[in-house]
Structure formats: C-alpha cells, structure tokens
Write a protein that holds these residues in place. Sequence first.
Motif, mmCIF file in Angstrom:
data_model
loop_
_atom_site.group_PDB
_atom_site.id
_atom_site.type_symbol
_atom_site.label_atom_id
_atom_site.label_comp_id
_atom_site.label_asym_id
_atom_site.label_seq_id
_atom_site.Cartn_x
_atom_site.Cartn_y
_atom_site.Cartn_z
ATOM 1 N N PRO A 1 0.776 -1.231 0.000
ATOM 2 C CA PRO A 1 0.000 0.000 0.000
ATOM 3 C C PRO A 1 0.815 1.293 0.000
ATOM 4 O O PRO A 1 0.373 2.286 -0.570
ATOM 5 C CB PRO A 1 -0.830 -0.110 1.289
ATOM 6 C CG PRO A 1 -0.132 -1.104 2.140
ATOM 7 C CD PRO A 1 0.547 -2.048 1.206
ATOM 8 N N VAL A 2 1.981 1.260 0.619
ATOM 9 C CA VAL A 2 2.671 2.552 0.795
ATOM 10 C C VAL A 2 4.187 2.332 0.882
ATOM 11 O O VAL A 2 4.639 1.322 1.418
ATOM 12 C CB VAL A 2 2.114 3.258 2.071
ATOM 13 C CG1 VAL A 2 2.451 2.497 3.348
ATOM 14 C CG2 VAL A 2 2.582 4.681 2.181
ATOM 15 N N ARG A 3 4.923 3.264 0.298
ATOM 16 C CA ARG A 3 6.376 3.176 0.425
ATOM 17 C C ARG A 3 6.779 3.583 1.839
ATOM 18 O O ARG A 3 6.314 4.598 2.360
ATOM 19 C CB ARG A 3 7.052 4.096 -0.603
ATOM 20 C CG ARG A 3 8.548 3.964 -0.551
ATOM 21 C CD ARG A 3 9.249 4.750 -1.646
ATOM 22 N NE ARG A 3 10.688 4.684 -1.403
ATOM 23 C CZ ARG A 3 11.603 4.922 -2.314
ATOM 24 N NH1 ARG A 3 11.249 5.248 -3.541
ATOM 25 N NH2 ARG A 3 12.880 4.852 -2.007
ATOM 26 N N HIS A 4 7.628 2.794 2.455
ATOM 27 C CA HIS A 4 8.014 3.067 3.838
ATOM 28 C C HIS A 4 9.086 4.147 3.921
ATOM 29 O O HIS A 4 9.742 4.461 2.929
ATOM 30 C CB HIS A 4 8.535 1.781 4.486
ATOM 31 C CG HIS A 4 7.442 0.815 4.855
ATOM 32 N ND1 HIS A 4 7.633 -0.259 5.679
ATOM 33 C CD2 HIS A 4 6.125 0.786 4.512
ATOM 34 C CE1 HIS A 4 6.495 -0.916 5.832
ATOM 35 N NE2 HIS A 4 5.569 -0.312 5.123
ATOM 36 N N ARG A 5 9.236 4.677 5.121
ATOM 37 C CA ARG A 5 10.309 5.651 5.386
ATOM 38 C C ARG A 5 11.467 4.866 5.980
ATOM 39 O O ARG A 5 11.456 4.503 7.172
ATOM 40 C CB ARG A 5 9.829 6.716 6.368
ATOM 41 C CG ARG A 5 8.485 7.312 6.039
ATOM 42 C CD ARG A 5 8.574 8.443 5.008
ATOM 43 N NE ARG A 5 7.273 8.655 4.356
ATOM 44 C CZ ARG A 5 6.307 9.439 4.828
ATOM 45 N NH1 ARG A 5 6.484 10.114 5.937
ATOM 46 N NH2 ARG A 5 5.158 9.570 4.174
ATOM 47 N N HIS A 6 12.408 4.536 5.112
ATOM 48 C CA HIS A 6 13.535 3.686 5.479
ATOM 49 C C HIS A 6 14.652 4.064 4.513
ATOM 50 O O HIS A 6 14.367 4.547 3.425
ATOM 51 C CB HIS A 6 13.099 2.211 5.349
ATOM 52 C CG HIS A 6 13.905 1.252 6.158
ATOM 53 N ND1 HIS A 6 14.097 1.387 7.511
ATOM 54 C CD2 HIS A 6 14.601 0.126 5.812
ATOM 55 C CE1 HIS A 6 14.856 0.396 7.953
ATOM 56 N NE2 HIS A 6 15.176 -0.377 6.938
#
Length: 262
Positions: free
Chosen positions: A141-146
């Motif tokens: 669903p969503v690109r992570h903050r990593h």
Amino acid sequence: MINGNLSSDTITFLGTAGARFMVTRQLAASGGLWLNLSGTEILVDPGPGSLVQSTKRKLKADKLSAIIISHRHLDHSADVNIMIEAMTNGGFRKRGWLFAPADALETEPVIFSYLKNYIEGIKVLKEGESYSIDNITFNTPVRHRHPVETYGMVFRTNGHTFAYIADTRYFDSLCQSYTSELIIMNTVLMEPKPPVDHLSVLEAEHIIKEIKPKVAILSHFGMGVWQARPWKIAQKLSQQTGVRVIAARDGMKFDLSQLDDS
Ligand SMILES: [Zn+2]
C-alpha cells in the motif's frame, strides 16, 4: 477439513532478530517468514540463516511459489540466492517468482544474474500495487520511510487478511494502509530514536490502538527490546490496548484460524 496444508493458513517465523547486532551475533535467528496460505507457500524476507532455519523446520523450498523481499537490507535478503537455488532444485526445475523493489534489483542487484534464468520471473514491487501468487493476493500500500526502497504487504487469503509492516520509521498513513485482522510489526526499538528509521514499542502501541486488529505480533527485535524481554512487552501492550499482542519466537507457527476464535 483434516488436511492442514490445503485448508489452513499458517505463518512460521524463521527468525525474530532485527537490526545489526541481534543478527550478526545471532542472538535470535533471522530467516524471515514462511507463509503457507491454503497450500501456497511463500517466503518473505530471507535473511541470514533462512536456508538453515527452513530445513531445520522441515519446510521444503521446492514447494515455494514465490520469494518476496521487502527491501534490500541484508537482514531481509542475505539468503535470497541460496533460497532461489533451493526453490528450483539447483536450477533443474524452473519455478517460482521473485518480488522485490526496483532498488533491490537495479544498480547492485541482491540476486546473481545467473539465477534469474532459474525462476519464472521477477516482479517489481511498487507503491499502491496489487499482485497475485496462485490463489493468494497481496498489495504494497505505501512506500516506507527507510534508507532504501521498502514496502510492507497486506495479504488476502480465502478466509483472512493480514499485514506485514516491514522496517519503517513511523508515519501517520501507516495505520490506514495496514488495516487488517492481524498485523505483524517489525519492532526494533523501545522508544523512537531519530534519525533511526525503525518502529518502536511506543509507536507499535499507537498503531495497535488505531488499527484495532484481532491479533498483533511483534517481531524483528533490536537489542533493547530483546533485553527488556519481548514477551513482557507484549503482555504489557495487551493490557494497554485490549488487543491480543504476541511476541514472536524463533520457529513459532501462527495459525490464522486463531483469528476466527477471537
Ligand atoms: Zn532495513
């Protein structure tokens, strides 16, 4: 039905270690998640020791339909090459799909080029996409903050939905992205520790309260969480949230039918 393989959905934890020291010292194993969803077997995030942990637990790589990598960090991808070899009987039987973000496949691929011919193909994970593997679907669903391109997944089987929230820093849309009956959360830290892009126990509590799943499973523990005893943390979170929270253990097999009782 009595035949467990065809009728049941299970998740086996081939490791619970997260972050560098837990993994390099193997204080806990780091082999990823082995899904058996109505007979379709999928390996997610084959970190160091995935081959050892899976064979030890009598899981058969030549039954795998796919390997999914949430991101290229070693604790999620180190054993992908050997697991492709195992999935394809050393390349003698073309089989299976690899799913990974573009970032894990392009300039410095996590898989060796000669192995690409062993599998049926590669699918690139992108934000907001849906994918299918036999009778199973999942979306990212969503690109992570990593620090590298990272996605979690929401899986849909015949009877259940569950989310795997892979490595990420907390951000608000995580909660709406991963609404499901069961959430598995990579909980590396005790408290937020900027600029480290990982979830903490405090944020896990917030996410559980927002999503209100039937069950939440914590895994991928960093050293601080390990020293504080993950099962004690899970017990406390259960009391604070009213949701059944479990700390994963190496080798733990969670049967999704447990969601039907709660
Ligand atoms: Zn990572």
